[in-house]
Design a protein around this motif. Sequence first.
Motif, PDB file in Angstrom:
ATOM      1  N   ASP A  93      35.731  46.420  37.112  1.00 43.72           N
ATOM      2  CA  ASP A  93      36.880  47.252  37.453  1.00 43.72           C
ATOM      3  C   ASP A  93      37.725  46.648  38.564  1.00 43.72           C
ATOM      4  O   ASP A  93      38.572  47.339  39.148  1.00 43.72           O
ATOM      5  N   SER A  94      37.507  45.392  38.892  1.00 47.00           N
ATOM      6  CA  SER A  94      38.212  44.757  40.001  1.00 47.00           C
ATOM      7  C   SER A  94      39.664  44.469  39.628  1.00 47.00           C
ATOM      8  O   SER A  94      40.003  44.304  38.465  1.00 47.00           O
ATOM      9  N   HIS A  95      40.490  44.393  40.679  1.00 49.15           N
ATOM     10  CA  HIS A  95      41.907  44.101  40.442  1.00 49.15           C
ATOM     11  C   HIS A  95      42.396  42.954  41.316  1.00 49.15           C
ATOM     12  O   HIS A  95      43.583  42.656  41.323  1.00 49.15           O
ATOM     13  N   GLY A  96      41.513  42.330  42.086  1.00 49.62           N
ATOM     14  CA  GLY A  96      41.928  41.232  42.951  1.00 49.62           C
ATOM     15  C   GLY A  96      42.070  39.931  42.187  1.00 49.62           C
ATOM     16  O   GLY A  96      41.540  39.755  41.089  1.00 49.62           O
ATOM     17  N   ASN A  97      42.781  38.997  42.782  1.00 48.89           N
ATOM     18  CA  ASN A  97      43.022  37.708  42.145  1.00 48.89           C
ATOM     19  C   ASN A  97      42.277  36.563  42.825  1.00 48.89           C
ATOM     20  O   ASN A  97      41.950  35.569  42.192  1.00 48.89           O
ATOM     21  N   ASP A  98      42.054  36.694  44.129  1.00 53.68           N
ATOM     22  CA  ASP A  98      41.418  35.614  44.864  1.00 53.68           C
ATOM     23  C   ASP A  98      39.922  35.593  44.602  1.00 53.68           C
ATOM     24  O   ASP A  98      39.301  36.621  44.304  1.00 53.68           O
ATOM     25  N   ILE A  99      39.321  34.435  44.784  1.00 53.13           N
ATOM     26  CA  ILE A  99      37.913  34.256  44.455  1.00 53.13           C
ATOM     27  C   ILE A  99      37.008  35.120  45.329  1.00 53.13           C
ATOM     28  O   ILE A  99      35.928  35.517  44.910  1.00 53.13           O
ATOM     29  N   ASP A 100      37.456  35.405  46.559  1.00 54.79           N
ATOM     30  CA  ASP A 100      36.623  36.174  47.477  1.00 54.79           C
ATOM     31  C   ASP A 100      36.997  37.649  47.543  1.00 54.79           C
ATOM     32  O   ASP A 100      36.469  38.381  48.385  1.00 54.79           O
ATOM     33  N   ASP A 101      37.919  38.089  46.701  1.00 52.80           N
ATOM     34  CA  ASP A 101      38.283  39.512  46.699  1.00 52.80           C
ATOM     35  C   ASP A 101      37.073  40.359  46.330  1.00 52.80           C
ATOM     36  O   ASP A 101      36.256  39.967  45.484  1.00 52.80           O
ATOM     37  N   PRO A 102      36.925  41.559  46.941  1.00 54.20           N
ATOM     38  CA  PRO A 102      35.835  42.452  46.552  1.00 54.20           C
ATOM     39  C   PRO A 102      35.911  42.780  45.060  1.00 54.20           C
ATOM     40  O   PRO A 102      36.984  42.966  44.500  1.00 54.20           O
ATOM     41  N   CYS A 103      34.759  42.813  44.429  1.00 57.62           N
ATOM     42  CA  CYS A 103      34.690  43.111  42.995  1.00 57.62           C
ATOM     43  C   CYS A 103      33.827  44.346  42.766  1.00 57.62           C
ATOM     44  O   CYS A 103      32.865  44.586  43.491  1.00 57.62           O
ATOM     45  N   HIS A 104      34.190  45.108  41.749  1.00 56.36           N
ATOM     46  CA  HIS A 104      33.511  46.363  41.454  1.00 56.36           C
ATOM     47  C   HIS A 104      33.041  46.354  40.005  1.00 56.36           C
ATOM     48  O   HIS A 104      33.850  46.359  39.079  1.00 56.36           O
ATOM     49  N   ILE A 105      31.741  46.341  39.813  1.00 59.90           N
ATOM     50  CA  ILE A 105      31.164  46.358  38.476  1.00 59.90           C
ATOM     51  C   ILE A 105      30.746  47.791  38.171  1.00 59.90           C
ATOM     52  O   ILE A 105      29.968  48.396  38.913  1.00 59.90           O
TER      53      ILE A 105
END
Length: 429
Positions: A93-105
């Motif tokens: 469910d993540s919306h970031g583009n950078d490699i270190d952006d927080p991600c939500h599974i």
Amino acid sequence: MTHNTAQGATGNSALPGTARERAVLADRLADPELLDEAVEIQLGENGSGGSCLAVPVGGRRVAGRVSVAGWIQARQVLQALAGKPGFPYLRDDSHGNDIDDPCHIAWGLHTGIRDDHGRRMAQMLGYHRAGVNAYVTERTWRDARVPVTPLPERELSAPAGGRVYDLLLGGRDNYLADQRLIASLTEHDRHTLKTAAAINRAHQPAIVKTLAARGIDQYLDLGCGHPLNDALPMDDAPSYTALHELVAQYRGNTARTVYVDHDTFIYGKVRHRLEDDPRRPQWVNADIRYMRQLLTSGRIQYLLDFHRPVAVLLHDVLPWIDNDETLAQAMAVLRERLAPGSALSITHTTDLGETNTMSRFVNPYRAAGLAYTPRNAHTISTLFGNWPLEKPGLVPTHHWHPEHPHTTHPFHHAGALAGLAFKPETSRA
């Protein structure tokens, strides 16, 4: 429909898999036994990024989520959970583009729970019925966007109490439906409601000053409406200061202010301003008719310390609960849960005099789909239970404190009564 079971982290922070972290998580789960089926995932290379704990769907649980740091860890979580029982509709469910952006599974229901298709799908997948009906139970306690109780199912095209109130105060955070409702009233009635709203809004500073003088540094604004409206329509009223700003004036930035409302539209409008505010006010999406579920939710328990006094503001919100039994039960639960020394500040619509009764607004409001119930002084006094009222007792709102900016107005202009009570050391609520 998510739950942050843990934060994937870098460094040597405590792992969610430790006994302490498991105990904290179990306390926040509607079904603590699900913890026994949780999947602990090592993050980074050889666990260098810590670990996260993923709890499967089951019982009353309808969905879940873990948050990690960066897309590499996100891929590890997806690979670890793919195909495992209890993790349907696994997705990023993540919306970031950078490699270190927080991600939500996330996993669980992919469609909105209010959608009939979503409910049918939940039942087909074997979700417990209680899980479908109480879908908010397991959602993250850190995320203000997540409701902690069921919310009223209202169309955005219909008027809403908080937005109507904002309109009466001269605000712009309202919809055409709200404007049409007020426009349908006579000019005299519009003026009556605007005056009553302004009097009610201007009551807050005196209340906060009184509560702060008693040493209270935790404030819970139930049914807050739009907390950041600073447009009062009356010339003799000072600019309105938001509750968290008032609290900070008297108790400093370490004091805690928590806003509660069921209108997600309002939260969406104020979210960015609340998040950037140095006083760090907090928000909870909830319907106060589900008072026990609200007060026992992980988010409220996380935000407030109920072992210490909490000041609860219920300003012009209880008239919008039309069922007397539901209201009485909700207030009983609230009084029971609060620690001695806690405060209840209530303003409630009532009929003051025969020439300016607020009851005449019941029909137009209800025709628009809004519950609206003025109550008499005796009924309002029972909302405080056996807590003794502070002087001057239960009086017209602008007569409660001599410094109220509208104190020279006739008593019936308030259209409401105000009272303040503190919970005694020995109380049955």
